[in-house]
Design a protein around this motif. Structure first.
Motif, PDB file in Angstrom:
ATOM      1  N   PHE A 214       0.839  -1.218  -0.093  1.00  0.00           N
ATOM      2  CA  PHE A 214       0.065  -0.197  -0.015  1.00  0.00           C
ATOM      3  C   PHE A 214       1.029   1.378   0.123  1.00  0.00           C
ATOM      4  N   THR A 215       1.949   1.243   0.729  1.00  0.00           N
ATOM      5  CA  THR A 215       2.917   2.410   0.634  1.00  0.00           C
ATOM      6  C   THR A 215       3.449   2.665  -0.453  1.00  0.00           C
ATOM      7  N   ALA A 216       4.002   1.457  -1.249  1.00  0.00           N
ATOM      8  CA  ALA A 216       4.471   1.625  -2.546  1.00  0.00           C
ATOM      9  C   ALA A 216       3.558   2.114  -3.660  1.00  0.00           C
ATOM     10  N   VAL A 217       2.230   1.817  -3.439  1.00  0.00           N
ATOM     11  CA  VAL A 217       1.223   2.652  -4.167  1.00  0.00           C
ATOM     12  C   VAL A 217       1.029   4.142  -4.104  1.00  0.00           C
ATOM     13  N   ILE A 218       1.280   4.553  -2.913  1.00  0.00           N
ATOM     14  CA  ILE A 218       1.042   5.983  -2.512  1.00  0.00           C
ATOM     15  C   ILE A 218       2.529   6.528  -2.892  1.00  0.00           C
ATOM     16  N   VAL A 219       3.630   5.956  -2.855  1.00  0.00           N
ATOM     17  CA  VAL A 219       4.734   6.795  -3.307  1.00  0.00           C
ATOM     18  C   VAL A 219       4.764   6.740  -4.956  1.00  0.00           C
ATOM     19  N   TRP A 220       4.349   5.862  -5.500  1.00  0.00           N
ATOM     20  CA  TRP A 220       4.083   5.885  -6.945  1.00  0.00           C
ATOM     21  C   TRP A 220       3.218   7.029  -7.428  1.00  0.00           C
ATOM     22  N   HIS A 221       2.086   7.172  -6.659  1.00  0.00           N
ATOM     23  CA  HIS A 221       1.004   8.388  -6.800  1.00  0.00           C
ATOM     24  C   HIS A 221       1.887   9.551  -6.462  1.00  0.00           C
ATOM     25  N   GLY A 222       2.419   9.583  -5.490  1.00  0.00           N
ATOM     26  CA  GLY A 222       3.313  10.914  -5.030  1.00  0.00           C
ATOM     27  C   GLY A 222       4.089  11.171  -5.985  1.00  0.00           C
ATOM     28  N   TRP A 223       4.967  10.495  -6.601  1.00  0.00           N
ATOM     29  CA  TRP A 223       5.849  10.947  -7.690  1.00  0.00           C
ATOM     30  C   TRP A 223       5.192  11.346  -9.018  1.00  0.00           C
ATOM     31  N   SER A 224       3.963  11.002  -9.137  1.00  0.00           N
ATOM     32  CA  SER A 224       3.290  11.051 -10.343  1.00  0.00           C
ATOM     33  C   SER A 224       2.396  12.587 -10.298  1.00  0.00           C
ATOM     34  N   GLN A 225       2.305  13.001  -9.045  1.00  0.00           N
ATOM     35  CA  GLN A 225       1.391  14.078  -8.830  1.00  0.00           C
ATOM     36  C   GLN A 225       2.199  14.893  -7.903  1.00  0.00           C
ATOM     37  N   ARG A 226       3.176  15.797  -8.662  1.00  0.00           N
ATOM     38  CA  ARG A 226       3.948  16.415  -7.748  1.00  0.00           C
ATOM     39  C   ARG A 226       3.390  17.365  -6.726  1.00  0.00           C
ATOM     40  N   ALA A 227       2.053  17.752  -7.206  1.00  0.00           N
ATOM     41  CA  ALA A 227       1.436  18.771  -6.192  1.00  0.00           C
ATOM     42  C   ALA A 227       1.321  18.153  -4.833  1.00  0.00           C
TER      43      ALA A 227
END
Length: 457
Positions: A214-227
């Motif tokens: 789950f943490t990996a999914v959020i990290v990926w989302h954070g890198w793709s959404q710089r805001a």
């Protein structure tokens, strides 16, 4: 919603009795009447606990000449008097006290200070706070409801995607039953006569795996959404001061899980200690009162009564089906199929995932376990390992569109009036990685069995 499952069970009864050559008479008129009653029963929205019991009586009357109705009371008394089952209302009561004492909000704020700088920011707080709260609540619905009520106000007016906010809260809520002391493990142990302590030990590795995914999914989302890459910097001194908000939760975790893992207390005794600990921290915050205790006890009693009725109805149905030899027949038939055990296990996992899209997870496992468990044992799989697999599949069911319980709990807390499809879309990445975790556990059973074997459970 669950009519198809029970009609499937009825069909299995027909096939099983035919394959085994059982000497029973099943008149066509009686069979058609039974199917018609079943259709009416589930179509009219009868409560599932009553539906299970009525279904058991109807099947017993149609297929058996034994006067089983003369000892229905004894069948119900068996599970209701189980010492292990006492842990269920105690864990529920502990969670209710913590919710009303405001300790969950302190937990969330403390985790937020430490995790907001990670890629994905506050979304990590949703997962980690839910994981910690799960370790003292034992319920996915309670975890989702508690963390949802605390977290949603933090995201108002931010740049975070509402879908990912709701998806991360749903995924965090889904950890409630998997992370010990999950209630599903207690029910599984009661039905299959396995050790609750061993199940809790086996769940440690898979729980950590799911949290990391789950943490990996959020990290990926954070890198793709710089805001929403990361939050503002927080001085180290302030971070350490925030740890005081974690102390009540960590002490309760040590009190409950430490006594279980250390062999100092049974799950039931540990649950009682957890209730006392929750009352102590509520008193420290000045939140303990007779009114609060009454509300907590009343809410716990409602949920316990719901679980009890479902369990008793399922026990009656399971007794009738077992008496007719259907689980034994299915275990013999499936184990003799020209397929490797892992392929049959994949079919079982696929069945649970399919059922989870339209059936409540707790009811699903109680209904299917008496039929599936003998098959799994005949295939040579470890009952403790399968208990973890089943619990993970129950959690997947709770976040499976369109009928996941946790999804509707979070939707009910929203005030923006947006459709539930936001929740469905947001949870899908977490839903997929959860399925991946189950498949990984199938390939690497040591993830669950290593700790129990080391500790000799």
């Amino acid at each position: 919603m669950i009519a198809a499952v029970f009609l499937l069970i009825l069909l299995l009864l027909f096939v099983g009795l035919w394959l085994t050559g059982a000497n029973v008479q099943v008149p066509l008129a009686e069979t058609l009447t039974l199917v018609g009653l079943l259709t009416f029963l589930f179509g009219s929205g009868v409560y599932i606990g009553a539906a299970l019991g009525i279904l058991g009586i109807l099947i017993g009357y149609a297929f058996s000449e034994r006067p089983f109705w003369t000892f229905i009371g004894q069948m119900v008394w068996g599970p209701s008097s189980s010492y292990v089952l006492v842990a269920v209302p105690l864990f529920l009561l502990m969670g209710e006290i913590l919710l009303r004492a405001g300790l969950s909000e302190r937990l969330y704020k403390a985790m937020n200070v430490w995790l907001e700088r990670l890629p994905g920011g506050l979304l990590h707080t949703n997962i980690m706070s839910s994981a910690l709260f799960s370790a003292i609540s034992g319920s996915s619905v309670a975890t989702a409801a508690t963390m949802g009520s605390v977290a949603l106000p933090f995201f108002k007016g931010t740049a975070y995607s509402p879908r990912y906010v709701l998806g991360s809260l749903a995924a965090g809520g889904a950890l409630g039953n998997l992370i010990p002391p999950g209630i599903t493990f207690i029910i599984y142990a009661l039905i299959t006569e396995t050790s609750v302590g061993a199940l809790y030990l086996a769940a440690a590795g898979p729980s950590l795996l799911v949290v990391l995914l789950f943490t990996a999914v959020i990290v990926w989302h954070g890198w793709s959404q710089r805001a929403v890459m990361a939050g503002p910097r927080v001085p180290l001194a302030e971070k350490f001061r925030a740890l005081s908000g974690l102390l009540p939760t960590l002490i309760l975790m040590l009190l409950v899980l430490g006594t279980i893992y250390g062999g100092f207390a049974t799950p039931t005794e540990a649950a009682a200690l957890g209730v006392l600990g929750a009352m102590f921290f509520a008193a420290l915050d000045g939140k303990l009162s007779w009114k609060m205790l009454h509300e907590s006890a009343e809410s716990s009693a409602r949920v316990t009564a719901m679980i009890g009725l479902i369990l008793f109805g399922a026990y009656l149905l399971n007794f009738i089906i077992t008496s007719l030899g259907v689980p034994q027949m299915m275990a013999k038939t499936v184990s003799s199929l020209p397929l490797p055990p892992w392929a049959i296990m994949l079919l079982i996992i696929g069945l649970y995932i399919a059922l989870g899209t339209f059936m409540e997870g707790f009811s699903m496992v109680i209904t299917t376990l008496p039929v599936v468990f003998p098959v799994v044992k005949a295939l040579g799989y470890d009952p403790i390992w399968f208990g973890v697999i089943v619990t993970m599949l129950v959690e997947i069911a709770m976040i499976s569109p369109p009928d996941g319980t946790v999804l509707y709990v979070l939707q009910g807390m929203r005030t923006d009036g947006r459709p539930i499809t936001d929740v469905f879309a947001g949870v899908m990445p977490f839903f997929l990685v959860y399925i991946f975790a189950v498949l990984l556990l199938l390939v690497m059973p040591g993830l669950a069995l290593w700790l129990p074997s080391v500790l000799g459970r």
